[in-house]
Structures are given as C-alpha cells and as structure tokens.
Design an enzyme around this catalytic site. Sequence first.
Site, short mmCIF file in Angstrom:
data_model
loop_
_atom_site.label_atom_id
_atom_site.label_comp_id
_atom_site.label_asym_id
_atom_site.label_seq_id
_atom_site.Cartn_x
_atom_site.Cartn_y
_atom_site.Cartn_z
N GLU A 16 -38.50 11.04 12.60
CA GLU A 16 -37.09 11.39 12.47
C GLU A 16 -36.69 11.06 11.04
O GLU A 16 -36.66 9.89 10.65
CB GLU A 16 -36.25 10.59 13.47
CG GLU A 16 -34.76 10.85 13.35
CD GLU A 16 -33.93 9.92 14.23
OE1 GLU A 16 -32.85 9.49 13.76
OE2 GLU A 16 -34.37 9.60 15.36
N ARG B 136 -29.61 10.32 5.38
CA ARG B 136 -28.92 9.29 4.61
C ARG B 136 -29.04 9.56 3.11
O ARG B 136 -28.45 8.85 2.30
CB ARG B 136 -29.48 7.90 4.95
CG ARG B 136 -29.19 7.50 6.38
CD ARG B 136 -29.75 6.16 6.73
NE ARG B 136 -29.73 5.97 8.17
CZ ARG B 136 -30.51 5.15 8.81
NH1 ARG B 136 -31.38 4.39 8.17
NH2 ARG B 136 -30.43 5.04 10.13
N LYS C 296 -29.19 9.23 22.82
CA LYS C 296 -29.60 8.10 21.99
C LYS C 296 -28.67 6.94 22.31
O LYS C 296 -27.46 7.06 22.15
CB LYS C 296 -29.50 8.48 20.52
CG LYS C 296 -29.68 7.33 19.56
CD LYS C 296 -29.54 7.83 18.13
CE LYS C 296 -29.61 6.69 17.14
NZ LYS C 296 -29.71 7.17 15.77
#
Length: 193
Positions: free
Chosen positions: A43, A47, A131
Amino acid sequence: MKIPEILEKINKFSIVPVASFSSLNDALAISDNLIKKDLPIIEITFRTGNAPEYIKTVKKEFSKMLVGAGSVVSVKMAKDAINSGADFIVMPGLNEDVIKFCRKKNILCVPGVLTPTEITKAINLGCDILKLFPAEISGGVKYLKAVSAPFPSVKFIPTGGINPTNYQDYLEQKNVLAVGGSWPIDEITSNKI
C-alpha cells in the site's frame, strides 16, 4: 483484476505492508524485496506528491505485485491512484464521495472506520471490508471482538499500532481479513535493502 480476486489475495497474504516513499528507487527496491519474501503486496500512501508515479512504476516493473493506494482522502487522489494502476484504494477515514467514485469505477475501496456509527455508514454505502484505524490505541483485538456480534458481515483490515509482536493476535480474529502496517518495510530497510 476483479475485486473478489483482490480480496482473495489480500486474505492469502494476510499482511499489507504500508509505505511512504521519498524516492522511486526506494519504491522499486522495497517492492522487489517484498516479492522475494513472497509478499507481493504493498500500500503506497499518498503522503507525498509522487505517489501516483511510484504506483505506476511499481505496477509496470512488477506485474505480479498487488498495489494499493493509501491515505486517499479525496476523489482527485482516488482518480490519480486509479489512473496510475492502483488495484485498490485505502482511506484513513470514511469519505462518501471517494466510496461512490470507486464503486462507479468498480475498484475496491477500503474506508477507514472507528466507531459503530462509521461502520454502519460504510455498510450502508456498500462497503463490508473496512480499515479499522487507529486499531491498537482504540481497543485493538478487544474492540474487534466487541463489534463482531453487531456487524457479522464486516471484515476488517486493522492498521495503526500493528507490529511483529501483536499482528498474529489480530489475524486470529474471525472478522479480520488482513492487517496493515509499516513493520515489514522497516524490517527490509533495517537490513539496508
């Protein structure tokens, strides 16, 4: 790749390594090492502004690698991730617009949830893979056990505070599909790739 096949692979691998890269070389080296460790999944978080380039290049160089886009908080990010070849989208929170966009594109979208209200909202938006974030400081395994009864159809990918000493405890839970964390990346980089 279709969503059921992606979910099957995520469940099989059971760990989703989460990474934020500062260079394309790092993204390629880490991906290569994950494949060598029989963990061909990553993943790549949004960012940094270069995340789409990293996703696109990793997908091109390692066709067997399952590549997700993480920290997706807007439809624009989701578009960029999908256009770069991301196999799935992961959000830190629950963004209804991103979920609807991904469903329209038939892309697996894993929204981040924490409360029963958010879990209910995600289910009502058609999501049953969620999640749990931040998992460990929010009750961890005890929390997962508590929500399993009212939400029997939901499978979680707990992230946040998951590490080599506790990830097995999470994987033993019936409502956990896989766990996410940065420790597999940390282990690779500590061995100086």
